[in-house]
Design a protein around this motif. Structure first.
Motif, PDB file in Angstrom:
ATOM      1  N   ASP A 158     -35.307  41.026  41.493  1.00 34.16           N
ATOM      2  CA  ASP A 158     -36.114  40.649  42.735  1.00 34.16           C
ATOM      3  C   ASP A 158     -37.195  41.370  42.055  1.00 34.16           C
ATOM      4  N   VAL A 159     -37.719  40.394  43.308  1.00 32.93           N
ATOM      5  CA  VAL A 159     -39.418  40.315  42.610  1.00 32.93           C
ATOM      6  C   VAL A 159     -40.408  41.030  44.416  1.00 32.93           C
ATOM      7  N   VAL A 160     -40.581  42.489  43.539  1.00 31.96           N
ATOM      8  CA  VAL A 160     -41.720  43.143  44.463  1.00 31.96           C
ATOM      9  C   VAL A 160     -43.387  42.295  44.165  1.00 31.96           C
ATOM     10  N   VAL A 161     -43.678  43.230  45.598  1.00 29.25           N
ATOM     11  CA  VAL A 161     -45.327  41.676  45.484  1.00 29.25           C
ATOM     12  C   VAL A 161     -46.138  43.664  44.945  1.00 29.25           C
ATOM     13  N   GLU A 162     -46.590  43.718  44.817  1.00 32.16           N
ATOM     14  CA  GLU A 162     -47.578  45.273  44.398  1.00 32.16           C
ATOM     15  C   GLU A 162     -48.781  44.603  45.127  1.00 32.16           C
ATOM     16  N   SER A 163     -49.287  43.660  44.806  1.00 31.40           N
ATOM     17  CA  SER A 163     -50.482  43.933  45.781  1.00 31.40           C
ATOM     18  C   SER A 163     -50.500  42.564  45.860  1.00 31.40           C
ATOM     19  N   HIS A 164     -51.609  42.151  47.161  1.00 27.71           N
ATOM     20  CA  HIS A 164     -51.757  40.750  47.434  1.00 27.71           C
ATOM     21  C   HIS A 164     -53.148  41.323  48.493  1.00 27.71           C
ATOM     22  N   GLY A 165     -54.002  39.784  47.726  1.00 28.81           N
ATOM     23  CA  GLY A 165     -55.520  39.749  47.766  1.00 28.81           C
ATOM     24  C   GLY A 165     -55.647  39.808  49.161  1.00 28.81           C
ATOM     25  N   ALA A 166     -57.193  41.355  50.360  1.00 29.29           N
ATOM     26  CA  ALA A 166     -57.076  40.894  51.526  1.00 29.29           C
ATOM     27  C   ALA A 166     -58.452  39.966  51.454  1.00 29.29           C
ATOM     28  N   THR A 167     -59.115  39.692  50.794  1.00 26.76           N
ATOM     29  CA  THR A 167     -59.974  38.600  50.213  1.00 26.76           C
ATOM     30  C   THR A 167     -60.134  37.804  49.759  1.00 26.76           C
ATOM     31  N   PRO A 168     -61.023  36.005  49.311  1.00 27.75           N
ATOM     32  CA  PRO A 168     -60.399  35.137  48.048  1.00 27.75           C
ATOM     33  C   PRO A 168     -61.317  35.602  47.480  1.00 27.75           C
ATOM     34  N   VAL A 169     -60.452  35.215  46.155  1.00 26.60           N
ATOM     35  CA  VAL A 169     -61.226  35.452  44.848  1.00 26.60           C
ATOM     36  C   VAL A 169     -62.076  34.211  44.646  1.00 26.60           C
ATOM     37  N   LEU A 170     -62.112  33.342  45.518  1.00 30.56           N
ATOM     38  CA  LEU A 170     -63.170  32.152  45.943  1.00 30.56           C
ATOM     39  C   LEU A 170     -63.124  31.145  47.560  1.00 30.56           C
ATOM     40  N   SER A 171     -64.215  30.973  47.554  1.00 33.45           N
ATOM     41  CA  SER A 171     -63.891  30.468  48.886  1.00 33.45           C
ATOM     42  C   SER A 171     -65.538  29.487  48.688  1.00 33.45           C
ATOM     43  N   SER A 172     -65.512  29.000  49.485  1.00 36.19           N
ATOM     44  CA  SER A 172     -66.451  27.704  49.881  1.00 36.19           C
ATOM     45  C   SER A 172     -68.668  28.038  50.420  1.00 36.19           C
ATOM     46  N   GLN A 173     -67.830  30.031  50.279  1.00 40.60           N
ATOM     47  CA  GLN A 173     -68.732  30.493  50.161  1.00 40.60           C
ATOM     48  C   GLN A 173     -69.460  30.517  48.148  1.00 40.60           C
ATOM     49  N   ASP A 174     -68.223  30.495  48.051  1.00 45.07           N
ATOM     50  CA  ASP A 174     -68.716  30.566  46.555  1.00 45.07           C
ATOM     51  C   ASP A 174     -69.832  30.099  45.346  1.00 45.07           C
ATOM     52  N   GLY A 175     -70.483  28.840  45.585  1.00 46.44           N
ATOM     53  CA  GLY A 175     -70.864  27.515  45.268  1.00 46.44           C
ATOM     54  C   GLY A 175     -70.415  26.853  45.265  1.00 46.44           C
ATOM     55  N   GLY A 176     -69.662  26.365  44.159  1.00 47.14           N
ATOM     56  CA  GLY A 176     -69.928  25.257  43.921  1.00 47.14           C
ATOM     57  C   GLY A 176     -70.288  24.078  45.521  1.00 47.14           C
ATOM     58  N   GLY A 177     -71.274  24.037  45.547  1.00 48.69           N
ATOM     59  CA  GLY A 177     -72.139  22.024  46.300  1.00 48.69           C
ATOM     60  C   GLY A 177     -71.195  23.235  48.090  1.00 48.69           C
ATOM     61  N   GLY A 178     -70.816  23.729  48.637  1.00 46.25           N
ATOM     62  CA  GLY A 178     -69.835  24.100  49.425  1.00 46.25           C
ATOM     63  C   GLY A 178     -68.472  22.986  50.034  1.00 46.25           C
ATOM     64  N   CYS A 179     -67.648  22.840  48.928  1.00 44.10           N
ATOM     65  CA  CYS A 179     -67.125  21.704  48.670  1.00 44.10           C
ATOM     66  C   CYS A 179     -66.131  23.165  49.013  1.00 44.10           C
ATOM     67  N   LEU A 180     -64.852  22.529  49.013  1.00 42.79           N
ATOM     68  CA  LEU A 180     -64.003  23.307  49.159  1.00 42.79           C
ATOM     69  C   LEU A 180     -63.176  23.572  48.221  1.00 42.79           C
ATOM     70  N   ALA A 181     -62.774  24.459  47.641  1.00 42.30           N
ATOM     71  CA  ALA A 181     -61.837  24.970  46.455  1.00 42.30           C
ATOM     72  C   ALA A 181     -60.114  25.704  46.848  1.00 42.30           C
ATOM     73  N   PHE A 182     -59.394  24.890  45.866  1.00 42.02           N
ATOM     74  CA  PHE A 182     -57.825  25.667  46.787  1.00 42.02           C
ATOM     75  C   PHE A 182     -56.750  25.112  45.590  1.00 42.02           C
ATOM     76  N   ASN A 183     -55.934  26.180  45.582  1.00 46.79           N
ATOM     77  CA  ASN A 183     -54.791  25.505  44.401  1.00 46.79           C
ATOM     78  C   ASN A 183     -54.785  25.199  42.903  1.00 46.79           C
ATOM     79  N   PRO A 184     -55.238  26.597  42.528  1.00 50.20           N
ATOM     80  CA  PRO A 184     -55.396  26.798  41.318  1.00 50.20           C
ATOM     81  C   PRO A 184     -54.583  26.856  40.555  1.00 50.20           C
ATOM     82  N   SER A 185     -55.037  26.260  38.838  1.00 50.52           N
ATOM     83  CA  SER A 185     -54.051  26.509  37.784  1.00 50.52           C
ATOM     84  C   SER A 185     -54.412  27.302  36.817  1.00 50.52           C
TER      85      SER A 185
END
Length: 378
Positions: free
Chosen positions: A24-51
């Protein structure tokens, strides 16, 4: 919180994995705010689907990211680039690209996306999956168009496999092969073969495929058949080539390969996949499930999740259900696309429990994180 690197990257499979275990997989925590968004630099580009990109040879650890950069990035890049090829929107040519952000992978914190890094600037590049094996970085990613020298003739020649020893030098990545897969490759190197799960379905394939190679650097793979002890809770196509969705009754109508395959303490392996619920795209969710795979034969499914593990909940995942004043931007509401995992150190109170930090694309425009552990009972 510490990151356990060696077991993430390669694994000498156990001679015999645990038999008759239940998971069974148990979720300990699920972040309420993003690690990265378009507000976090990157020239306003969207950033998603990380590796995850592990640290190695002086290169810092961090995340490769799918980025969407252009005037109309809240609508899929394929529509934009088709216009660009017609000369109607030249500024948005190759709007889809792969970028990098330096991160503390164990803690789940990142610096702003680097402005100048662009892995493959001469194509639309999406959905990276980076693997460090025997000192070499391999990256499976969606590329359009296929490289000119590609000899792939299948209808889905969309996965580019490239390699390097210096991942943050974009010019150092050398092409290995164009693969007749879709989107990515999610892999587990072993002593005799590397197994890679791939695909999306129904559409363009019936479900998920799995292939193996004796030499990852050759780019020569052979698709193999899936098997399972229970084809009711783990449906497989009649020819054995495709792992299928659970169906409407289990609220799972589409699958997409997600994370690499990660070894567990009992000798088996786990991977986390993406799944669409009924009503997708307009009215459904993109969520996450998991597979336990046999440590000696990763094409054999030991157990499969029968309920969704992560459901879009927070505003950066739901995009505020389309509310006009939403602070987060993305291409689709109600998306968690779980695409990467790293092993964490076990808690002192539970030293034998496997723990992972997960990274996922949220709302097709942000990056989120969660921590889970795997309960194994015999």
């Amino acid at each position: 919180m510490a990151l356990v690197v060696p077991r993430l990257l390669t694994w000498a499979w156990a001679v015999a994995a645990a038999a008759a275990a239940s998971y069974d997989v148990v979720v300990e925590s699920h972040g309420a705010t993003p690690v990265l968004s378009s507000q976090d630099g990157g020239g306003g580009c969207l950033a998603f689907n990380p590796s995850v990109v592990p640290a190695s040879g002086g290169s810092p650890e961090g995340l490769f990211l799918r980025r969407c950069c252009g005037k109309t990035c809240t609508g899929h890049g394929r529509r934009r680039r088709n216009g660009a090829r017609d000369g109607s929107d030249d500024d948005d040519a190759h709007a889809e690209r792969i970028g990098f952000a330096k991160c503390d992978l164990a803690k789940g914190t990142c610096e702003a996306v680097e402005e100048t890094f662009n892995l493959d600037p001469f194509a639309d590049a999406e959905d990276p999956r980076v693997l460090l094996h025997d000192g070499t970085f391999y990256n499976f990613y969606y590329r359009s168009p296929a490289r000119p020298e590609s000899n792939c003739t299948d209808k889905q020649c969309t996965v580019q496999l490239s390699k390097t020893t210096t991942p943050l030098d974009a010019s150092s990545w050398k092409p290995v092969a164009t693969l007749p897969w879709h989107r990515n490759g999610c892999c587990l190197p072993g002593p005799d073969a590397t197994y890679c799960m791939w695909g999306e379905g129904p559409g363009p394939f019936p479900g998920l495929g799995i292939s193996k190679t004796s030499d990852l650097s050759s780019g020569h793979f052979q698709q193999v058949r899936w098997s399972s002890d229970d084809n009711v809770t783990c449906p497989i196509s009649d020819d054995g080539m495709w792992l299928l969705p659970l169906g409407d009754e289990k609220e799972e109508i589409k699958l997409e390969a997600g994370t690499h395959l990660h070894p567990l303490s009992d000798g088996n392996a786990i991977t986390f996949y993406a799944a669409a619920t009924p009503g997708w795209v307009a009215n459904g969710n993109y969520t996450a499930g998991w597979l336990i795979l046999d440590g000696n034969n990763p094409a054999h499914v030991v157990q499969r999740s029968l309920k969704h593990m992560l459901i879009p909940t927070f505003e950066y995942e739901t995009l505020c259900d389309g509310r006009a004043d939403c602070p987060y931007v993305g291409e689709r509401n109600n998306v968690i696309f779980l695409s990467s995992a790293v092993r964490l150190e076990a808690l002192p109170s539970s030293p034998s429990v496997d723990r992972f930090r997960l990274y996922f694309g949220a709302g097709d425009g942000n990056v989120g994180t969660a921590v889970v552990h795997v309960d194994i009972s015999t």
